[in-house]
Design a protein around this motif. Structure first.
Motif, PDB file in Angstrom:
ATOM      1  N   ILE A 102       0.835  -1.326  -0.041  1.00 25.58           N
ATOM      2  CA  ILE A 102      -0.129   0.117  -0.070  1.00 25.58           C
ATOM      3  C   ILE A 102       0.887   1.171   0.099  1.00 25.58           C
ATOM      4  O   ILE A 102       1.610   1.378   0.840  1.00 25.58           O
ATOM      5  N   GLY A 103       0.784   1.889  -0.993  1.00 27.51           N
ATOM      6  CA  GLY A 103       1.667   3.358  -1.319  1.00 27.51           C
ATOM      7  C   GLY A 103       1.358   4.430  -0.613  1.00 27.51           C
ATOM      8  O   GLY A 103       1.608   5.304  -0.069  1.00 27.51           O
TER       9      GLY A 103
ATOM     10  N   PRO B  29      -7.968   8.481   7.645  1.00 25.75           N
ATOM     11  CA  PRO B  29      -7.128   9.021   8.763  1.00 25.75           C
ATOM     12  C   PRO B  29      -6.249   8.047   9.707  1.00 25.75           C
ATOM     13  O   PRO B  29      -6.737   6.989   9.911  1.00 25.75           O
ATOM     14  N   LYS B  30      -5.305   8.504  10.034  1.00 28.27           N
ATOM     15  CA  LYS B  30      -4.257   7.527  10.751  1.00 28.27           C
ATOM     16  C   LYS B  30      -4.940   6.834  11.885  1.00 28.27           C
ATOM     17  O   LYS B  30      -4.634   5.845  12.410  1.00 28.27           O
ATOM     18  N   SER B  31      -5.792   7.722  12.488  1.00 31.68           N
ATOM     19  CA  SER B  31      -6.421   7.117  14.003  1.00 31.68           C
ATOM     20  C   SER B  31      -7.282   6.150  13.609  1.00 31.68           C
ATOM     21  O   SER B  31      -7.759   5.384  14.512  1.00 31.68           O
TER      22      SER B  31
ATOM     23  N   SER C 116     -10.166  -7.888   0.465  1.00 30.82           N
ATOM     24  CA  SER C 116     -11.262  -7.166   0.925  1.00 30.82           C
ATOM     25  C   SER C 116     -10.888  -6.254   2.266  1.00 30.82           C
ATOM     26  O   SER C 116      -9.882  -6.720   2.879  1.00 30.82           O
ATOM     27  N   LEU C 117     -11.281  -4.811   2.241  1.00 34.45           N
ATOM     28  CA  LEU C 117     -10.803  -4.081   3.124  1.00 34.45           C
ATOM     29  C   LEU C 117     -12.053  -3.927   4.253  1.00 34.45           C
ATOM     30  O   LEU C 117     -13.254  -3.728   4.078  1.00 34.45           O
TER      31      LEU C 117
ATOM     32  N   SER D 250      -9.514   4.685  -4.129  1.00 31.78           N
ATOM     33  CA  SER D 250     -10.236   5.685  -3.669  1.00 31.78           C
ATOM     34  C   SER D 250      -9.671   5.968  -2.152  1.00 31.78           C
ATOM     35  O   SER D 250      -9.035   6.944  -1.972  1.00 31.78           O
ATOM     36  N   CYS D 251      -9.777   4.802  -1.188  1.00 30.41           N
ATOM     37  CA  CYS D 251      -9.066   5.302  -0.170  1.00 30.41           C
ATOM     38  C   CYS D 251      -7.748   4.579   0.105  1.00 30.41           C
ATOM     39  O   CYS D 251      -6.984   4.725   1.221  1.00 30.41           O
ATOM     40  N   MET D 252      -7.265   4.004  -0.970  1.00 29.48           N
ATOM     41  CA  MET D 252      -5.930   3.326  -0.761  1.00 29.48           C
ATOM     42  C   MET D 252      -5.387   3.222  -2.215  1.00 29.48           C
ATOM     43  O   MET D 252      -5.857   3.174  -3.295  1.00 29.48           O
TER      44      MET D 252
END
Length: 728
Positions: A649-650, A655-657, A677-678, A708-710
Motif C-alpha cells: 500500500i503506497g 485518517p491514521k487514527s 477485502s478491506l 479511492s481510500c488506498m
C-alpha cells in the motif's frame, strides 16, 4: 387560422388528435400510410419497447438485490454448498433465455377464466387496491411486477394509466384512514411506499429525471476533487486532529468549536448552499414537464391530508407531498445517479458525499426539518428558511392538474365495446396473482356472489410456480363474462355517457382516417366537405380497409342526421378543424418519438449494466464451485502497517487514527484467483471488495491501482501472493 367549432350542447367529445396520442381511438389507422401514420407507428413501437424493457429491468433489479446479499456471504466464506447451489440456480435463471412454455400453455377453459379474471382486475382498480393493502413486504415485489408492468404495463396508454392511478387513490385513501400519527404518513417503508417508488421508475418518470437532473448532476460530478464535508468529527479527523486516545471521547459539538474546523466548514457551507439552490431552481423550473401521474398522486396526497387533518398548516400538508416527490422520487436519483443512468460516469467518494448532502438539504426543505439525528445539518438551516415559501408554492402548484374521471369513463365505455383486448403475461405472473387472491380472498372479495369469488371457485387451487426457464409469456384474451359495464371509478364523478356522443366520436374518427387515406388535393376533398359524398366514394373505392370505413361511416352519418341534424353540421366543422391540426400533430409526434428514443436507449443501457453485474456474479460463483473441492481455501489477514512496510500500500486516504480498526483480508478461493477485502472491525460488511487473477496483475505489474481510500502497488501485491499463497 382554423378555430375549433363551438356549440351550446355540452357533449362529452374529445379531439381525434388526443385519441391518436392516447391510443384510445375507436378506429385504428394501421393501414394508413401517410407521414403522420408512419410517425405514429414508430411512436407506438417505442412506447411498447419502453414498457417491455422497463419490466425486464425491474425483474433484473430484483435478482441483483438478492444476489448482492448472497455473494457478500460467499466472499466472506459464510455460505454452504446448498446455498451456493441456490444462488447458482438463481443466476442461471436470471441470465438464461426463457424457452417456450410448450405443454404448459393453459387449456382453453382455464385461459378463458383467467382472461375474465384479469379483465376484472384491470377494469376494477379497487380489487388490486384491496390486495395491495394485505400483502407482506416479501410478496409486494411479485405483485408489483404483475400490476405495474403487465396489467397496467402499457405506460403510455391513457386508460391503463388512469386505472392505475385510480388504484393508487384507493390505496392512499386506506393508508390515510388507518393512520394514527401524522408524522408516520408516507415515510415508513411499507408495501404502499414500495408501490409509489416503483411507479416513479416507469418510463415517464425516468424521462423527467433525465431531462431535469442530468446536466446539473453531471456538473457536480465533474468537480471530482470538490470536498464539501461538513460533519465536524470528519473534518476534525481530516485535519489530523484526532488521536487514538481521544477519538471516542470527543463529540461533534466539541469538534465544531475548534477554530480550525470552523475555518474549513464555513466556506463549504456557502458552496453547498449555492449547489443546493442550483438543483432546487432546476427542479422548480421543470414543473411543466413533471409527469401527469406523479402530479395527480401529489394532488391526492394534498386532498387526503386536508380531509384527514383539516387544521393542518400549509407547510405540514406540503411536507407530506414532499415526502413522496422528494423522498421517493427525486432524492434517490440525486444520491445514486448512476443507477438511474443520469450521469456520464460514476461519482467518486467526494462527489457522492456532495450529492448526499444536497439531497439531505432538499429533504429538510420539503419536510419539517429535524436535526436531532444529524445536528451538524442545522448549519444549513438558512437554506431551508430562505426557500420555505418557494418550495411550498412549487408543491402546491404541482397539485394543480385536472382529474381524469370523465375521460376514463369514456375509455372504459370504449374498452367494453372492443373484442380484441388481450394481455401478454407470464405463467408465473398468472399463478402468483391467483395464489394471492386466494390467500387474501376474505379481505379482497369476501362476498361469495362477487364475480371474482365465482372465478376463483371455477379456477380451483392455484398452480405452483413453474421453473423460470419454462416461464413463457402467453397471450390471454380479456373479456367481460357478464357483459355489463364495469363499476364506476368514482361515484361522485359519474358521467352520463350518451350513445350519441360515442356515435359522434366514432364518425369523426372514421371520416378523418378515410380522408387521410386519399392523396392530398384529391377532388373528393373540396371545401366545404361533403361527408356523405366522401363516405360513399370510400365505400366503393375497391380497397378493403377504406371500403369498410366508408360503409360504417355512411351508417353513422345517417344515424346522426336522423337523431339531430345540428350535429351533422357540427361534425363537418370538427372534421375540418381536426384535419387542419394534423400537421402540428405530426410535429408533436416526431418530437415525442425523438425524446422517447433517448429514454429507450437509456433503459437499454441500464439493462446491459444489470446483466453485466449478473455475469460478474456468475463468473465468480463458477470459479468458486469448480475449484473448491480440488483446492484448499487459503485465507490471510494483514494490518495496514504490514502492507505499508512491505510496500504493497503506497498511500492511504484514511485518517491514521482509524487505521488501527482496519485490516485487509485476502482469500484464494481458486488457483490464481484472489479476493481482496478491506474490513473495519465491528462492521458486518467489508468497506470494499475486489477480485483479481494473478495473470491480470502480471500484465500491469509496473502500475498502481487507485481504490479511492488506498493506492495498491501491483508489483508488491504480486510478491505478497507468491510468497503467502504458494502451495506447500
Amino acid at each position: 387560422m382554423s378555430r375549433r367549432p363551438t356549440t351550446n350542447r355540452q357533449s362529452k367529445r374529445y379531439s381525434v388528435a388526443a385519441l391518436y396520442m392516447s391510443m384510445g381511438g375507436v378506429d385504428r389507422d394501421d393501414d394508413i400510410d401517410d407521414a403522420l401514420a408512419k410517425s405514429q407507428k414508430l411512436l407506438r413501437q417505442l412506447k411498447t419497447s419502453i414498457s417491455n424493457q422497463s419490466k425486464h429491468n425491474f425483474v433484473l433489479e430484483k435478482d441483483v438485490r438478492y444476489l448482492d446479499s448472497r455473494i457478500a456471504l460467499l466472499i466472506q466464506n459464510k455460505m454452504g454448498i446448498e446455498e451456493q447451489h441456490e444462488v447458482a440456480t438463481r443466476l442461471d435463471d436470471a441470465t438464461g433465455v426463457v424457452q417456450s412454455s410448450g405443454e404448459l400453455y393453459l387449456e382453453r377453459k382455464k385461459s378463458e377464466l383467467y382472461g375474465n379474471l384479469f379483465f376484472l382486475l384491470q377494469s376494477e382498480p379497487m380489487i388490486i387496491a384491496l390486495l395491495c393493502r394485505q400483502v407482506s413486504m416479501g410478496e409486494i415485489d411479485s405483485l408489483l411486477q404483475t400490476v405495474m408492468f403487465t396489467i397496467y404495463g402499457n405506460q403510455y396508454e391513457q386508460r391503463e394509466e388512469h386505472l392505475l392511478l385510480s388504484m393508487f387513490q384507493a390505496v392512499l385513501a386506506s393508508q390515510f384512514d388507518a393512520a394514527t400519527e401524522f408524522s408516520s404518513l408516507l415515510r415508513a417503508n411499507t408495501p404502499v411506499s414500495r408501490m409509489m417508488t416503483t411507479y416513479t421508475r416507469r418510463g415517464p418518470g425516468q424521462t423527467y429525471l433525465r431531462s431535469c437532473l442530468s446536466d446539473v448532476l453531471n456538473s457536480i460530478i465533474e468537480k471530482k476533487d470538490l470536498n464539501l464535508e461538513i460533519h465536524p468529527l470528519k473534518v476534525y479527523s481530516e485535519l489530523g486532529l484526532v488521536t487514538d486516545d481521544d477519538e471516542s471521547s470527543i463529540t461533534a459539538d466539541e469538534a465544531f468549536q475548534d477554530p480550525r474546523v470552523q475555518a474549513l466548514v464555513k466556506p463549504r457551507l456557502a458552496q453547498l448552499d449555492v449547489l443546493a439552490n442550483a438543483v432546487l431552481d432546476t427542479i422548480i423550473t421543470s414543473l411543466p414537464t413533471v409527469p401527469y401521474g406523479i402530479r395527480w398522486i401529489c394532488k391526492q396526497i394534498r386532498l387526503l391530508t386536508r380531509r384527514k387533518y383539516p387544521t393542518a398548516s400549509d407547510t405540514s400538508v406540503c411536507s407530506l407531498i414532499g415526502a413522496f416527490f422528494f423522498l421517493r422520487f427525486i432524492n434517490p436519483a440525486i444520491v445514486t445517479p448512476q443507477t438511474y443512468m443520469l450521469v456520464d460516469k460514476h461519482p467518486g467518494d467526494k462527489s457522492r458525499r456532495v450529492l448526499t448532502l444536497v439531497a439531505k438539504m432538499l429533504q429538510n426543505l420539503a419536510n419539517k426539518p429535524s436535526y436531532s439525528k444529524e445536528p451538524y445539518m442545522d448549519n444549513l438551516a438558512s437554506f431551508v428558511n430562505s426557500n420555505r415559501g418557494k418550495i411550498n408554492t412549487f408543491l402546491n402548484d404541482m397539485c394543480e392538474v385536472p382529474d381524469f374521471y370523465e375521460s376514463l369513463e369514456m375509455d372504459q365505455y370504449v374498452a367494453l365495446s372492443k373484442k380484441d383486448l388481450s394481455l401478454s403475461i407470464t405463467l408465473n405472473e398468472i399463478f402468483t396473482m391467483h395464489s394471492l387472491l386466494v390467500k387474501y380472498q376474505d379481505k379482497v372479495c369476501p362476498q361469495e356472489e362477487s364475480h371474482v369469488a365465482y372465478l376463483l371457485r371455477e379456477l380451483g387451487k392455484p398452480p405452483g410456480q413453474v421453473q423460470r426457464s419454462k416461464n413463457g409469456t402467453i397471450e390471454i384474451q380479456l373479456f367481460n363474462l357478464w357483459e355489463t359495464e364495469v363499476g364506476d371509478v368514482d361515484n361522485n364523478n359519474n358521467v352520463d355517457l350518451l350513445r350519441a356522443d360515442m356515435i359522434f366520436m366514432e364518425a369523426k374518427t372514421l371520416m378523418i382516417n378515410i380522408i387521410r387515406a386519399f392523396p392530398t388535393g384529391h377532388s373528393i376533398m373540396k371545401r366545404p366537405l361533403d361527408l356523405h359524398r366522401i363516405a360513399d366514394f370510400a365505400g366503393s373505392c375497391g380497397e378493403t380497409g377504406i371500403v369498410k370505413r366508408g360503409i360504417k361511416a355512411l351508417s353513422l352519418l345517417e344515424e346522426i342526421e336522423t337523431s339531430n341534424p345540428d350535429d351533422y353540421d357540427l361534425l363537418v366543422s370538427e372534421v375540418d378543424y381536426e384535419l387542419n391540426q394534423l400537421g402540428s400533430l405530426r410535429e408533436s409526434v416526431e418530437t415525442e418519438a425523438a425524446s422517447l428514443q433517448k429514454v429507450y436507449d437509456i433503459i437499454k443501457e441500464h439493462n446491459e449494466y444489470l446483466k453485466s453485474q449478473l455475469e460478474t456474479y456468475r463468473s465468480y460463483l463458477h470459479n468458486v464451485r469448480n475449484h473448491r473441492n480440488q483446492h484448499k481455501l487459503i485465507f490471510k489477514r494483514y494490518t495496514p502497517s504490514q502492507l505499508a512496510r512491505d510496500n504493497i500500500i503506497g498511500k492511504w486516504s484514511i485518517p491514521k487514527s482509524r487505521l488501527g480498526n482496519l485490516f485487509v483480508s485476502i482469500v484464494c478461493p481458486a488457483p490464481s484467483t484472489f479476493v481482496f477485502s478491506l474490513i473495519m472491525k465491528g462492521r458486518p460488511e467489508p468497506i470494499f471488495v475486489f477480485d483479481f487473477k494473478l495473470d491480470d496483475l502480471l500484465e500491469i505489474k509496473d502500475k498502481e491501482i487507485d481504490m479511492s481510500c488506498m493506492v495498491v502497488n501491483v508489483r508488491g501485491l504480486i510478491s505478497l501472493v507468491n510468497r503467502d499463497f504458494k502451495k506447500k
